[in-house]
Design a protein around this motif. Structure first.
Motif, short mmCIF file in Angstrom:
data_model
loop_
_atom_site.label_atom_id
_atom_site.label_comp_id
_atom_site.label_asym_id
_atom_site.label_seq_id
_atom_site.Cartn_x
_atom_site.Cartn_y
_atom_site.Cartn_z
N HIS A 187 35.12 152.88 -27.70
CA HIS A 187 34.60 151.84 -27.30
C HIS A 187 34.49 151.75 -25.61
O HIS A 187 33.58 151.53 -25.05
N CYS A 219 31.15 151.29 -23.12
CA CYS A 219 31.04 150.44 -22.29
C CYS A 219 30.82 150.94 -20.93
O CYS A 219 30.01 150.58 -19.94
N ALA A 267 34.89 146.31 -21.25
CA ALA A 267 35.54 146.79 -22.42
C ALA A 267 36.73 145.71 -22.99
O ALA A 267 37.20 145.79 -24.06
#
Lengths: 214, 214
Positions: free
Chosen positions: B6, B10, B32
DNA sequence: ATGGAAATTGACTGTCTGGTCAACTTCTTT
DNA sequence: AAAGAAGTTGACCAGACAGTCAATTTCCAT
């Protein structure tokens, strides 16, 4: 006043090498062999100096398209245009890189120029291309996308020279590499539009002419 | 561990939008929705996070060249390669921009990869192109420069989308624009190599196929 | 020669950045 | 259930940054 041009030239190189945020005023000052405060005296802020660099570059870009006129021979005009763009990639690589980085990050300082001046110029020249197509002088193509691909191919020789040198296993592109590139792009475009010269002569002529003016 | 992917996703966007120096750890953290200290827990430093983003991108790039094999039909193989690159430009624009910015600034983190992995892969595929030329399947061309121009034309649809949208007078490129681009590039390359399909069918087939897999 | 404008510059500053760390919570294994 | 490992985080810091400014020098018109 003589300092202004010198500062812009040095700033162009530093911005090209490190990007807008990565370039520092001290570094530019060091490159220009001037105290940092002197840069602020002439340009006020970093953003204004950056804009001055960009405007300095833009004057080069649009004029390249001049050879594209309704009366011109498509093969000669397009070859001349490509050769001019390639010459800029060779002679002003820093300018091309600053411009590329600006576009890459969404053209925060150049948005208006793109939507007005550039758009108008491309619309005008696209009409010329449409005319050539209508008169069956070249194969059908979406004119704007033709420009996109020509810009991409020519500027890649400035913007991504590092990658090319690495792939070719050399330190730096030389005159021969740019010549090969120019020939490759011209051949691809002219044949792609169904207007390749009969022999090799025409492309070679343009190459020679280019070499003389460079 | 789920955070890692993740954070990379980002970070890719923020690096693409602001460049390496312009991107800040706080901004990435904000994107994030995680505290900044958490980013440092997983990646240590900003440079290491940036490298993780780059490595994540590189795995995509090389595999696109797989369809180019000695046995393959040149027209189909090149069209498939171009279509794959265009699909990446559409689906992973941020990845392309991060990669482009890295090259623009001299590939400080990627130099070795370019000189080893990429160079080897291009050498291998250039041999395939040379074979096609020798067997008179395509017109003569400097294979490495052919790749340079294909990369340039396909990646320009990701890297310089801002410029294109401005020239086309729209806010954002849509599926149709990418389709037109793909068709333009494929036609230009295939005709440029003297292997344009007889009719429009072959290119259209590849386009349809591409649309299905995208 | 002289006075004012333009140019030059070293020293300074408030802000923002990447990175640290100790305190704390949540998982995992036995 | 216990205990150690893994993950999480707010508060903090040293350094670097763009920009300022007052003091000084250079230039040039009269």
């Amino acid at each position: 006043m003589a300092h202004r041009a010198h500062i812009i030239a040095c700033a162009e190189r530093i911005f090209a090498e490190h990007g807008f945020a990565g370039a520092t005023m001290s570094r530019i000052a060091e490159a220009a062999a001037l105290p940092k405060a002197n840069l602020h005296y002439y340009f006020g802020t970093k953003v204004l100096l950056y804009r001055a660099v960009l405007e300095n570059i833009l004057t080069l870009w649009l004029d390249d398209m001049d050879p594209i006129t309704p009366e011109a021979d498509p093969a000669a005009a397009l070859a001349a245009y490509i050769a001019a763009k390639m010459a800029h990639s060779r002679n002003r690589p820093h300018a091309s890189k600053v411009f590329a980085a600006e576009l890459l990050h969404g053209a925060p300082e150049l948005g208006t120029y793109l939507r007005l001046d550039l758009r108008r110029k491309v619309a005008e020249k696209s009409a010329v291309i449409e005319g050539w197509i209508a008169r069956r002088l070249i194969a059908p193509v979406e004119p704007r996308h033709l420009f996109f691909t020509i810009w991409a191919m020519t500027q890649t020789y400035a913007d991504f020279d590092t990658q090319m040198a690495a792939v070719l296993g050399i330190d730096k592109l030389d005159a021969g590499d740019y010549a090969t590139g120019t020939e490759t792009v011209i051949r691809l475009v002219l044949r792609g539009l169904g207007i390749a010269p009969a022999g090799e002569t025409e492309v070679s002529d343009i190459m020679t002419q280019q070499r003389r003016t460079a």
